[in-house]
Design a protein around this motif. Structure first.
Motif, PDB file in Angstrom:
ATOM      1  N   LEU A 199       0.836  -1.198   0.000  1.00 27.84           N
ATOM      2  CA  LEU A 199       0.000   0.000   0.000  1.00 27.84           C
ATOM      3  C   LEU A 199       0.871   1.248   0.000  1.00 27.84           C
ATOM      4  CD1 LEU A 199      -2.727  -1.034   2.606  1.00 27.84           C
ATOM      5  CD2 LEU A 199      -2.803  -1.248   0.113  1.00 27.84           C
ATOM      6  N   THR A 200       0.520   2.211  -0.841  1.00 26.47           N
ATOM      7  CA  THR A 200       1.239   3.480  -0.942  1.00 26.47           C
ATOM      8  C   THR A 200       0.243   4.625  -0.857  1.00 26.47           C
ATOM      9  OG1 THR A 200       2.864   2.436  -2.387  1.00 26.47           O
ATOM     10  CG2 THR A 200       2.845   4.833  -2.327  1.00 26.47           C
ATOM     11  N   THR A 201       0.559   5.616  -0.035  1.00 26.39           N
ATOM     12  CA  THR A 201      -0.326   6.772   0.109  1.00 26.39           C
ATOM     13  C   THR A 201       0.363   8.023  -0.394  1.00 26.39           C
ATOM     14  OG1 THR A 201       0.449   7.173   2.364  1.00 26.39           O
ATOM     15  CG2 THR A 201      -1.494   5.766   2.098  1.00 26.39           C
ATOM     16  N   ASP A 202      -0.455   8.946  -0.875  1.00 24.87           N
ATOM     17  CA  ASP A 202       0.065  10.227  -1.353  1.00 24.87           C
ATOM     18  C   ASP A 202      -1.006  11.277  -1.083  1.00 24.87           C
ATOM     19  OD1 ASP A 202       1.517  12.191  -2.477  1.00 24.87           O
ATOM     20  OD2 ASP A 202       1.101  11.642  -4.561  1.00 24.87           O
ATOM     21  N   SER A 203      -0.586  12.421  -0.611  1.00 27.55           N
ATOM     22  CA  SER A 203      -1.517  13.502  -0.303  1.00 27.55           C
ATOM     23  C   SER A 203      -1.030  14.798  -0.946  1.00 27.55           C
ATOM     24  CB  SER A 203      -1.666  13.690   1.213  1.00 27.55           C
ATOM     25  OG  SER A 203      -0.414  13.985   1.794  1.00 27.55           O
ATOM     26  N   TRP A 204      -1.974  15.635  -1.338  1.00 30.18           N
ATOM     27  CA  TRP A 204      -1.634  16.917  -1.937  1.00 30.18           C
ATOM     28  C   TRP A 204      -2.811  17.873  -1.780  1.00 30.18           C
ATOM     29  CZ3 TRP A 204      -3.279  12.700  -4.557  1.00 30.18           C
ATOM     30  CH2 TRP A 204      -4.346  12.858  -5.428  1.00 30.18           C
ATOM     31  N   THR A 205      -2.562  19.129  -2.119  1.00 32.50           N
ATOM     32  CA  THR A 205      -3.576  20.171  -2.039  1.00 32.50           C
ATOM     33  C   THR A 205      -3.725  20.808  -3.416  1.00 32.50           C
ATOM     34  OG1 THR A 205      -2.992  20.610   0.269  1.00 32.50           O
ATOM     35  CG2 THR A 205      -4.304  22.284  -0.884  1.00 32.50           C
ATOM     36  N   SER A 206      -4.953  20.945  -3.857  1.00 25.86           N
ATOM     37  CA  SER A 206      -5.203  21.492  -5.181  1.00 25.86           C
ATOM     38  C   SER A 206      -5.132  23.013  -5.153  1.00 25.86           C
ATOM     39  CB  SER A 206      -6.588  21.042  -5.669  1.00 25.86           C
ATOM     40  OG  SER A 206      -7.594  21.595  -4.843  1.00 25.86           O
ATOM     41  N   LEU A 207      -5.293  23.629  -6.353  1.00 20.28           N
ATOM     42  CA  LEU A 207      -5.270  25.085  -6.451  1.00 20.28           C
ATOM     43  C   LEU A 207      -6.450  25.723  -5.743  1.00 20.28           C
ATOM     44  CD1 LEU A 207      -4.218  25.466 -10.208  1.00 20.28           C
ATOM     45  CD2 LEU A 207      -2.772  25.655  -8.176  1.00 20.28           C
ATOM     46  N   GLN A 208      -7.536  24.971  -5.603  1.00 18.92           N
ATOM     47  CA  GLN A 208      -8.707  25.482  -4.880  1.00 18.92           C
ATOM     48  C   GLN A 208      -8.598  25.275  -3.371  1.00 18.92           C
ATOM     49  OE1 GLN A 208      -8.891  23.364  -7.466  1.00 18.92           O
ATOM     50  NE2 GLN A 208      -9.544  24.786  -9.074  1.00 18.92           N
ATOM     51  N   ASN A 209      -7.386  24.884  -2.909  1.00 22.06           N
ATOM     52  CA  ASN A 209      -7.124  24.673  -1.487  1.00 22.06           C
ATOM     53  C   ASN A 209      -7.964  23.520  -0.932  1.00 22.06           C
ATOM     54  OD1 ASN A 209      -5.744  25.163   0.877  1.00 22.06           O
ATOM     55  ND2 ASN A 209      -7.154  26.754   1.588  1.00 22.06           N
ATOM     56  N   VAL A 210      -8.133  22.466  -1.743  1.00 23.63           N
ATOM     57  CA  VAL A 210      -8.846  21.254  -1.330  1.00 23.63           C
ATOM     58  C   VAL A 210      -7.822  20.140  -1.170  1.00 23.63           C
ATOM     59  CG1 VAL A 210     -10.621  19.568  -1.942  1.00 23.63           C
ATOM     60  CG2 VAL A 210     -10.928  21.984  -2.549  1.00 23.63           C
ATOM     61  N   SER A 211      -7.840  19.459  -0.038  1.00 22.28           N
ATOM     62  CA  SER A 211      -6.872  18.401   0.259  1.00 22.28           C
ATOM     63  C   SER A 211      -7.372  17.059  -0.265  1.00 22.28           C
ATOM     64  CB  SER A 211      -6.642  18.310   1.769  1.00 22.28           C
ATOM     65  OG  SER A 211      -6.133  19.541   2.262  1.00 22.28           O
ATOM     66  N   TYR A 212      -6.436  16.279  -0.813  1.00 20.14           N
ATOM     67  CA  TYR A 212      -6.735  14.948  -1.336  1.00 20.14           C
ATOM     68  C   TYR A 212      -5.712  13.963  -0.787  1.00 20.14           C
ATOM     69  CZ  TYR A 212      -9.703  17.233  -4.833  1.00 20.14           C
ATOM     70  OH  TYR A 212     -10.662  17.957  -5.451  1.00 20.14           O
ATOM     71  N   MET A 213      -6.148  12.705  -0.665  1.00 19.70           N
ATOM     72  CA  MET A 213      -5.244  11.620  -0.320  1.00 19.70           C
ATOM     73  C   MET A 213      -5.576  10.419  -1.203  1.00 19.70           C
ATOM     74  SD  MET A 213      -4.446   9.642   3.278  1.00 19.70           S
ATOM     75  CE  MET A 213      -6.019   8.810   3.301  1.00 19.70           C
ATOM     76  N   CYS A 214      -4.564   9.851  -1.824  1.00 15.54           N
ATOM     77  CA  CYS A 214      -4.730   8.730  -2.739  1.00 15.54           C
ATOM     78  C   CYS A 214      -4.077   7.492  -2.132  1.00 15.54           C
ATOM     79  CB  CYS A 214      -4.102   9.055  -4.096  1.00 15.54           C
ATOM     80  SG  CYS A 214      -4.203   7.713  -5.288  1.00 15.54           S
ATOM     81  N   LEU A 215      -4.785   6.374  -2.201  1.00 16.58           N
ATOM     82  CA  LEU A 215      -4.288   5.097  -1.708  1.00 16.58           C
ATOM     83  C   LEU A 215      -4.140   4.152  -2.893  1.00 16.58           C
ATOM     84  CD1 LEU A 215      -3.542   3.197   0.648  1.00 16.58           C
ATOM     85  CD2 LEU A 215      -5.964   2.580   0.761  1.00 16.58           C
ATOM     86  N   THR A 216      -2.912   3.674  -3.124  1.00 19.82           N
ATOM     87  CA  THR A 216      -2.613   2.787  -4.248  1.00 19.82           C
ATOM     88  C   THR A 216      -2.160   1.433  -3.710  1.00 19.82           C
ATOM     89  OG1 THR A 216      -1.865   4.701  -5.520  1.00 19.82           O
ATOM     90  CG2 THR A 216      -1.302   2.529  -6.387  1.00 19.82           C
ATOM     91  N   ALA A 217      -2.718   0.356  -4.293  1.00 15.35           N
ATOM     92  CA  ALA A 217      -2.368  -1.010  -3.894  1.00 15.35           C
ATOM     93  C   ALA A 217      -1.652  -1.689  -5.047  1.00 15.35           C
ATOM     94  CB  ALA A 217      -3.624  -1.790  -3.517  1.00 15.35           C
ATOM     95  N   HIS A 218      -0.444  -2.202  -4.778  1.00 15.43           N
ATOM     96  CA  HIS A 218       0.337  -2.939  -5.780  1.00 15.43           C
ATOM     97  C   HIS A 218       0.377  -4.409  -5.389  1.00 15.43           C
ATOM     98  CE1 HIS A 218       1.810   1.235  -6.226  1.00 15.43           C
ATOM     99  NE2 HIS A 218       1.976   0.915  -7.499  1.00 15.43           N
TER     100      HIS A 218
END
Length: 223
Positions: A199-218
């Motif tokens: 499992l790999t996680t990644d988080s970022w913030t968009s230009l609209q100041n909205v936070s996201y987190m993505c979970l990827t399974a390999h």
């Protein structure tokens, strides 16, 4: 009983009692009508046929099929049994689900060795179309209200008239059902294969100041 006593005692009138009873009954009969006589609905066959009129004539002299454009001599005094038989056997009518003599063939791409396309029999299924529509909404990231837009509904009416229109609420439920089914398939795959998952996680913030987190399974599957 009050009305009968009044008729039995006509007073100074010289009209016999029998004549008054007959007059009252005849007038009541003319006022009472059967509900079907008030508004008689036309036959459903006229959803598939168009009446043909001559110039200057109010009565039709024929009927024309809206699909194969065959014409039949028809008068208003005749029945619609002949027209009904034609609709049931018309090969171009999109509402005939089962055609005994002919079946529809389609080329479908399959992932098999040495074959790119496969010839299969095709049959319209409302549930299969709804499942494919839910997959399109998810893959193309379309809003649920997309199915209620005029352009999409016109496209469906031209491509497949048998497809019933759906609302955005129904499509949202289909997407939730699709998610649950895919979740069960993935869980069964992991339980049968007994393999490791990274499992790999990644988080970022968009230009609209909205936070996201993505979970990827390999993981490594059978392929």
């Amino acid at each position: 009983m009050s009305s009968v006593e009044e008729i039995a005692n006509p007073g100074n009138s010289n009209t016999p009692v029998e004549h008054k009873l007959d007059a009252s009954m005849s007038s009541s009969k003319t006022k009472v009508r059967h509900p079907k006589e008030k508004s008689r609905k036309g036959s459903e066959v006229w959803l598939h046929f168009t009446k043909i009129y001559k110039e200057g004539c109010k009565k039709p002299e024929g009927a024309k099929c809206n699909y194969c454009h065959n014409t039949y001599a028809w008068l208003s005094e005749n029945g619609t049994s002949t027209l009904r038989k034609h609709v049931a056997n018309c090969s171009k009518c999109p509402y005939n689900h089962e055609i005994k003599k002919q079946k529809t063939l389609s080329f479908q791409s399959v992932k098999e060795e040495g074959s790119e396309n496969s010839l299969r029999l095709w049959k319209f299924e409302q549930d299969a179309c709804r499942d494919a529509l839910a997959q399109m909404i998810v893959k193309d990231e379309l809003p649920f209200r997309f199915v209620e837009r005029e352009g999409f509904r016109h496209f469906c009416s031209v491509m497949q008239p048998n497809f019933r229109k759906l609302s955005r609420i129904t499509v949202a439920r289909d997407c939730v059902t699709l998610f649950s089914n895919e979740k069960k398939k993935l869980r069964n795959l992991f339980m049968k294969s007994n393999q490791r998952i990274c499992l790999t996680t990644d988080s970022w913030t968009s230009l609209q100041n909205v936070s996201y987190m993505c979970l990827t399974a390999h993981f490594i599957d059978k392929d």
